[in-house]
Write an enzyme that holds these catalytic residues in place. Structure first.
Site, mmCIF file in Angstrom:
data_model
loop_
_atom_site.group_PDB
_atom_site.id
_atom_site.type_symbol
_atom_site.label_atom_id
_atom_site.label_comp_id
_atom_site.label_asym_id
_atom_site.label_seq_id
_atom_site.Cartn_x
_atom_site.Cartn_y
_atom_site.Cartn_z
ATOM 1 N N GLU A 106 0.809 -1.213 0.000
ATOM 2 C CA GLU A 106 0.000 0.000 0.000
ATOM 3 C C GLU A 106 0.839 1.258 0.000
ATOM 4 O O GLU A 106 1.972 1.250 0.466
ATOM 5 C CB GLU A 106 -0.834 0.035 1.283
ATOM 6 C CG GLU A 106 -1.819 -1.069 1.343
ATOM 7 C CD GLU A 106 -2.533 -1.108 2.669
ATOM 8 O OE1 GLU A 106 -2.564 -0.082 3.373
ATOM 9 O OE2 GLU A 106 -3.066 -2.171 2.988
ATOM 10 N N CYS A 119 3.429 8.266 1.048
ATOM 11 C CA CYS A 119 3.920 7.308 2.026
ATOM 12 C C CYS A 119 4.097 5.983 1.301
ATOM 13 O O CYS A 119 3.144 5.478 0.711
ATOM 14 C CB CYS A 119 2.879 7.203 3.131
ATOM 15 S SG CYS A 119 3.183 5.891 4.295
ATOM 16 N N CYS A 126 5.671 -7.704 7.395
ATOM 17 C CA CYS A 126 6.660 -7.133 8.315
ATOM 18 C C CYS A 126 7.008 -8.177 9.366
ATOM 19 O O CYS A 126 6.186 -9.007 9.726
ATOM 20 C CB CYS A 126 6.059 -5.899 8.990
ATOM 21 S SG CYS A 126 7.226 -4.978 10.007
ATOM 22 N N CYS A 130 4.481 -5.699 15.863
ATOM 23 C CA CYS A 130 3.806 -4.742 16.757
ATOM 24 C C CYS A 130 2.327 -5.152 16.872
ATOM 25 O O CYS A 130 1.668 -5.415 15.868
ATOM 26 C CB CYS A 130 3.913 -3.316 16.211
ATOM 27 S SG CYS A 130 5.615 -2.753 16.015
ATOM 28 N N CYS A 133 -0.625 -3.251 14.918
ATOM 29 C CA CYS A 133 -0.401 -2.880 13.519
ATOM 30 C C CYS A 133 -0.918 -3.960 12.567
ATOM 31 O O CYS A 133 -0.615 -5.148 12.738
ATOM 32 C CB CYS A 133 1.094 -2.652 13.300
ATOM 33 S SG CYS A 133 1.503 -2.304 11.586
ATOM 34 N N GLY A 173 5.951 -2.492 6.411
ATOM 35 C CA GLY A 173 7.315 -2.995 6.504
ATOM 36 C C GLY A 173 8.230 -2.150 7.379
ATOM 37 O O GLY A 173 7.890 -1.038 7.780
ATOM 38 N N GLU A 174 9.381 -2.728 7.680
ATOM 39 C CA GLU A 174 10.397 -2.037 8.481
ATOM 40 C C GLU A 174 11.562 -1.686 7.544
ATOM 41 O O GLU A 174 12.337 -2.573 7.159
ATOM 42 C CB GLU A 174 10.844 -2.967 9.628
ATOM 43 C CG GLU A 174 12.084 -2.515 10.382
ATOM 44 C CD GLU A 174 12.025 -1.080 10.890
ATOM 45 O OE1 GLU A 174 11.064 -0.706 11.589
ATOM 46 O OE2 GLU A 174 12.963 -0.319 10.566
ATOM 47 N N SER A 205 10.949 5.991 8.667
ATOM 48 C CA SER A 205 10.450 5.653 10.002
ATOM 49 C C SER A 205 10.871 4.245 10.403
ATOM 50 O O SER A 205 10.732 3.298 9.632
ATOM 51 C CB SER A 205 8.923 5.746 9.988
ATOM 52 O OG SER A 205 8.392 5.300 11.210
ATOM 53 N N HIS A 230 5.818 4.942 21.013
ATOM 54 C CA HIS A 230 4.546 4.368 21.465
ATOM 55 C C HIS A 230 4.426 4.048 22.948
ATOM 56 O O HIS A 230 3.315 3.836 23.441
ATOM 57 C CB HIS A 230 4.157 3.133 20.649
ATOM 58 C CG HIS A 230 4.116 3.363 19.156
ATOM 59 N ND1 HIS A 230 3.674 4.540 18.601
ATOM 60 C CD2 HIS A 230 4.465 2.568 18.112
ATOM 61 C CE1 HIS A 230 3.751 4.457 17.287
ATOM 62 N NE2 HIS A 230 4.233 3.285 16.958
ATOM 63 N N ASN A 304 -5.372 4.074 14.663
ATOM 64 C CA ASN A 304 -6.385 3.618 13.707
ATOM 65 C C ASN A 304 -6.807 2.232 14.126
ATOM 66 O O ASN A 304 -5.953 1.366 14.343
ATOM 67 C CB ASN A 304 -5.771 3.520 12.307
ATOM 68 C CG ASN A 304 -5.751 4.857 11.619
ATOM 69 O OD1 ASN A 304 -6.769 5.502 11.465
ATOM 70 N ND2 ASN A 304 -4.565 5.272 11.216
ATOM 71 N N CYS A 347 -1.743 1.470 8.116
ATOM 72 C CA CYS A 347 -0.983 0.723 7.124
ATOM 73 C C CYS A 347 -1.341 -0.759 7.208
ATOM 74 O O CYS A 347 -1.552 -1.311 8.267
ATOM 75 C CB CYS A 347 0.509 0.937 7.311
ATOM 76 S SG CYS A 347 1.115 0.549 8.939
HETATM 77 N N1 SAH Z 1 8.179 -0.151 10.569
HETATM 78 C C1 SAH Z 1 8.293 1.266 10.604
HETATM 79 C C2 SAH Z 1 7.459 2.005 9.577
HETATM 80 C C3 SAH Z 1 6.070 1.537 9.268
HETATM 81 S S1 SAH Z 1 4.705 1.933 10.263
HETATM 82 C C4 SAH Z 1 7.970 1.779 11.984
HETATM 83 O O1 SAH Z 1 7.582 0.988 12.831
HETATM 84 O O2 SAH Z 1 8.165 2.962 12.238
HETATM 85 C C5 SAH Z 1 4.473 3.671 10.301
HETATM 86 C C6 SAH Z 1 3.896 4.120 11.641
HETATM 87 O O3 SAH Z 1 2.519 3.739 11.802
HETATM 88 C C7 SAH Z 1 4.636 3.526 12.836
HETATM 89 O O4 SAH Z 1 4.833 4.514 13.802
HETATM 90 C C8 SAH Z 1 3.649 2.496 13.322
HETATM 91 O O5 SAH Z 1 3.893 2.138 14.640
HETATM 92 C C9 SAH Z 1 2.337 3.208 13.092
HETATM 93 N N2 SAH Z 1 1.158 2.362 13.126
HETATM 94 C C10 SAH Z 1 1.038 1.051 12.859
HETATM 95 N N3 SAH Z 1 -0.233 0.633 13.041
HETATM 96 C C11 SAH Z 1 -0.935 1.715 13.407
HETATM 97 C C12 SAH Z 1 -2.304 1.938 13.743
HETATM 98 N N4 SAH Z 1 -3.182 0.938 13.724
HETATM 99 N N5 SAH Z 1 -2.680 3.188 14.076
HETATM 100 C C13 SAH Z 1 -1.787 4.205 14.095
HETATM 101 N N6 SAH Z 1 -0.488 4.060 13.788
HETATM 102 C C14 SAH Z 1 -0.064 2.824 13.473
#
Ligand code: SAH
Length: 355
Positions: A106, A119, A126, A130, A133, A173-174, A205, A230, A304, A347
């Protein structure tokens, strides 16, 4: 690279010859040289690709014979846009890209007063796990190549009819778990014969992979770094972000401090506000203590909702309260503008809904 050494999906990508989207100007010049052509042809091809050309027929300043030869040996592998979700109120577009091996990722195109930003994703799935996510839910599938990252931008520009002038690597992804492709992608974006995008207009990020943060500060001191925090206590952070077991909070904050000293640039901390999990007064107090004196900015994002996680976002009001509290103690903080509230914002959500 030999096909036999690659995982099957990545080997498939090499099936139909060279994907020129992956290549630097120098590599294209060498490729032309090896084919008995003048190296400046490589520069011409690079320019065409970067302006969105998908076929060699479009490359009107190349001799017809060369165009035919290229079509036999190579291709320009832009991803296919499978779906576009539009939020008419703010111009945000969420895009689902289909890759050559039928995986999808995406991207989100966002409009701002002074231009537009995209973005992009760096992996299919990934490994970070987390708990809040959507990208983590299906596990890890594979890394994206640099061309697949760049391709998301070129394909988005075509479908949106607009050029992008900011890039954030914050999709699925990371990125620091795919460092080599990420750095090739950043260099391709920065190349003056192509987009010539300033490194200052790019943000990457990470969930906090410390060795890569150190390397990144040396390799790309001008690219903005965002770190997904977080939580401000290590034990709590480990519960929602397993990466914290390998790279614990205190060491991470030290690495970020080193990074700001090395680069002189402000780091962004992302803080997704989860109701009852990380949004209490105690959490905020700890956050203030941990970030005090750092060259940073806190980006608060009400979570989200991802149904499978059972978590809920904090209210907008609570988010504003926390931002005000941080600002009062000298820590710059904002609540992220809710772009695309009417679409599957988080995402990994669009891809999951489809799957
Ligand atoms: N892997 C990287 C980049 C991808 S995620 C990272 O962790 O930074 C981009 C951002 O969206 C990260 O801060 C992630 O923690 C956040 N994110 C993931 N799921 C989310 C959700 N459901 N609501 C809000 N932010 C979220």
């Amino acid at each position: 690279m030999k096909k036999g050494n690659l995982p099957e999906t990545e080997a498939n990508l090499l099936e139909a010859g060279k994907n020129l989207l992956e290549m630097t100007v120098q590599e294209l010049a060498d490729f032309m040289g090896e084919a008995g052509e003048a190296p400046f042809r490589g520069r011409q091809i690079f320019k065409w690709i970067q302006s969105g050309a998908e076929t060699f027929d479009e490359m009107s300043n190349l001799p017809l014979k060369l165009r035919g030869k290229l079509a036999e040996q190579a291709y320009i592998g832009l991803p296919e846009v499978l779906e576009v979700q539009r939020d008419e109120s703010d111009g945000t577009k969420k895009l689902l890209f289909g890759l050559k091996d039928e995986n999808c990722v995406e991207g989100v195109f966002m409009k701002y007063r002074y231009g537009s930003s995209i973005c992009v994703s760096s992996q299919v799935g990934c490994k970070m796990g987390c708990t809040f996510c959507a990208s983590a839910l299906g596990g890890f599938v594979r890394n994206l190549t640099a061309g697949e990252m760049l391709g998301q931008i070129l394909a988005a520009e075509k479908i949106c009819g607009e050029k992008v002038n900011h890039v954030v690597v914050m999709g699925m992804g990371e990125p620091f778990d795919n460092y080599d492709s990420l750095s090739r992608f950043l260099r391709l974006l920065h190349e003056p014969l192509g987009k010539g995008m300033s490194y200052r207009n790019i943000t990457v990020s990470t969930s906090g992979i410390i060795p890569a943060i150190e390397r990144f500060g040396d390799d790309f001191p001008q690219v903005n770094l965002a770190v997904s925090l977080h939580r401000a206590d290590s034990r709590g952070r480990s519960r929602i972000m397993p990466v914290n077991e390998a790279y614990p909070l205190e060491t991470l904050l030290k690495a970020v401090r080193n990074h700001t000293e090395k680069t002189g640039r402000r780091v962004t901390f992302e803080y997704a506000l989860i109701r009852g999990e990380n949004d209490s007064d105690k959490d905020v107090k700890l956050l203030k203590e941990k970030l005090r004196g750092m060259l940073c900015h806190v980006n608060l994002i009400p979570l989200n909702r991802v149904d499978e996680s059972g978590f809920q976002g904090s209210s907008r009001r609570r988010a504003e309260e926390i931002a005000a509290e941080l600002v009062k103690s000298g820590i710059p903080a904002t609540v992220r503008r809710e772009l695309g509230a009417g679409i599957d914002g988080a995402c990994g959500q669009l891809r999951r809904r489809r799957g």
